[in-house]
Design a protein around this motif. Structure first.
Motif, PDB file in Angstrom:
ATOM      1  N   VAL A   1      29.718  44.954 -13.925  1.00 13.36           N
ATOM      2  CA  VAL A   1      28.291  45.234 -14.108  1.00 13.36           C
ATOM      3  C   VAL A   1      27.935  46.393 -13.193  1.00 13.36           C
ATOM      4  O   VAL A   1      28.256  46.378 -12.007  1.00 13.36           O
ATOM      5  CB  VAL A   1      27.432  43.992 -13.775  1.00 13.36           C
ATOM      6  N   TYR A   2      27.282  47.405 -13.752  1.00 19.25           N
ATOM      7  CA  TYR A   2      26.853  48.576 -12.995  1.00 19.25           C
ATOM      8  C   TYR A   2      25.328  48.631 -13.002  1.00 19.25           C
ATOM      9  O   TYR A   2      24.706  48.580 -14.067  1.00 19.25           O
ATOM     10  CB  TYR A   2      27.420  49.864 -13.608  1.00 19.25           C
ATOM     11  N   ASP A   3      24.746  48.717 -11.814  1.00 21.70           N
ATOM     12  CA  ASP A   3      23.295  48.770 -11.652  1.00 21.70           C
ATOM     13  C   ASP A   3      22.859  50.228 -11.612  1.00 21.70           C
ATOM     14  O   ASP A   3      23.363  51.011 -10.806  1.00 21.70           O
ATOM     15  CB  ASP A   3      22.911  48.058 -10.357  1.00 21.70           C
ATOM     16  N   HIS A   4      21.892  50.595 -12.456  1.00 22.49           N
ATOM     17  CA  HIS A   4      21.434  51.979 -12.533  1.00 22.49           C
ATOM     18  C   HIS A   4      20.228  52.256 -11.636  1.00 22.49           C
ATOM     19  O   HIS A   4      19.710  53.374 -11.635  1.00 22.49           O
ATOM     20  CB  HIS A   4      21.092  52.341 -13.988  1.00 22.49           C
ATOM     21  N   ASP A   5      19.746  51.236 -10.909  1.00 22.96           N
ATOM     22  CA  ASP A   5      18.536  51.355 -10.080  1.00 22.96           C
ATOM     23  C   ASP A   5      17.320  51.771 -10.895  1.00 22.96           C
ATOM     24  O   ASP A   5      16.414  52.436 -10.406  1.00 22.96           O
ATOM     25  CB  ASP A   5      18.749  52.349  -8.926  1.00 22.96           C
TER      26      ASP A   5
ATOM     27  N   ARG B   1      18.281  45.241 -19.760  1.00 15.58           N
ATOM     28  CA  ARG B   1      17.422  45.022 -18.599  1.00 15.58           C
ATOM     29  C   ARG B   1      18.117  44.103 -17.602  1.00 15.58           C
ATOM     30  O   ARG B   1      18.796  43.154 -17.987  1.00 15.58           O
ATOM     31  CB  ARG B   1      16.097  44.407 -19.032  1.00 15.58           C
ATOM     32  N   LYS B   2      17.929  44.385 -16.324  1.00 14.59           N
ATOM     33  CA  LYS B   2      18.599  43.620 -15.273  1.00 14.59           C
ATOM     34  C   LYS B   2      18.159  42.157 -15.276  1.00 14.59           C
ATOM     35  O   LYS B   2      18.977  41.258 -15.121  1.00 14.59           O
ATOM     36  CB  LYS B   2      18.323  44.260 -13.912  1.00 14.59           C
TER      37      LYS B   2
ATOM     38  N   PHE C   1      25.520  52.939  -9.713  1.00 11.43           N
ATOM     39  CA  PHE C   1      25.957  54.250 -10.192  1.00 11.43           C
ATOM     40  C   PHE C   1      25.502  55.291  -9.194  1.00 11.43           C
ATOM     41  O   PHE C   1      24.389  55.235  -8.685  1.00 11.43           O
ATOM     42  CB  PHE C   1      25.343  54.559 -11.560  1.00 11.43           C
ATOM     43  N   LYS C   2      26.333  56.229  -8.941  1.00 10.18           N
ATOM     44  CA  LYS C   2      25.972  57.325  -8.021  1.00 10.18           C
ATOM     45  C   LYS C   2      25.720  58.586  -8.844  1.00 10.18           C
ATOM     46  O   LYS C   2      26.480  58.895  -9.742  1.00 10.18           O
ATOM     47  CB  LYS C   2      27.091  57.541  -7.016  1.00 10.18           C
ATOM     48  N   THR C   3      24.656  59.260  -8.506  1.00 10.84           N
ATOM     49  CA  THR C   3      24.356  60.501  -9.214  1.00 10.84           C
ATOM     50  C   THR C   3      25.023  61.664  -8.493  1.00 10.84           C
ATOM     51  O   THR C   3      25.135  61.687  -7.271  1.00 10.84           O
ATOM     52  CB  THR C   3      22.837  60.754  -9.289  1.00 10.84           C
TER      53      THR C   3
END
Length: 155
Positions: free
Chosen positions: A44-48, A109-110, A151-153
């Motif tokens: 699971v990746y959180d996109h903030d 949605r989280k 996720f890192k931008t």
């Protein structure tokens, strides 16, 4: 058409219609991933942004071979008229072949992901099939969402 012929047709219809409307029974399997010889990865990746991406990779179907579908299921707190729980959302995740594995991915949605589970479904167990019966192994997402990677931008 004679009256006797009509009665015979009504009797045949009375037996045929319920048989065609019968529903299959689904059973949740209590065995662990290891006991079922299942090999899968789930991340699971959180996109903030209030949304997450869930990625499921099926490497080996184990005792559930052949897997018929992998579904995302979000249960409701509401009970139905038969005492079971209603579903807020159930959807099949499209599996595609990637490097010999079957992979599915969904962006949701989280808060939904925290209530969701992945259901690995089959009509077979240990190579045997029962008529009108299916089985599923459930993988809750709540703990994975709580410790999700961010996720890192790239700037």
């Amino acid at each position: 058409m004679s009256r006797t012929a009509r009665i015979v047709l009504v009797i045949i219809a009375a037996f045929a219609i319920p048989a065609s409307c019968a529903f299959a029974l689904g059973f949740r399997l209590g065995e662990s991933k290891d006991e079922l010889n299942l090999k899968y990865d789930l991340s699971v990746y959180d996109h903030d942004t209030g949304r997450v991406t869930v990625k499921f990779t099926l490497k080996d179907e184990g005792r559930l071979k052949p897997v018929t579908s992998v579904d995302l299921h979000i249960a409701s707190d509401e009970k139905n008229e038969r005492g079971g729980f209603k579903s807020d959302l159930t959807m099949s995740m499209s599996l595609r072949e990637v490097e010999g594995n079957r992979v599915a991915q969904i962006h949701i949605r989280k808060d939904w992901a925290e209530r969701a589970e992945i259901q690995i479904k089959t009509g077979h167990l240990d190579g045997k099939q029962e008529p009108l019966t299916w089985y599923y192994h459930a993988v809750p997402l709540k703990d994975l969402v709580a410790r999700a990677e961010r996720f890192k931008t790239v700037e």
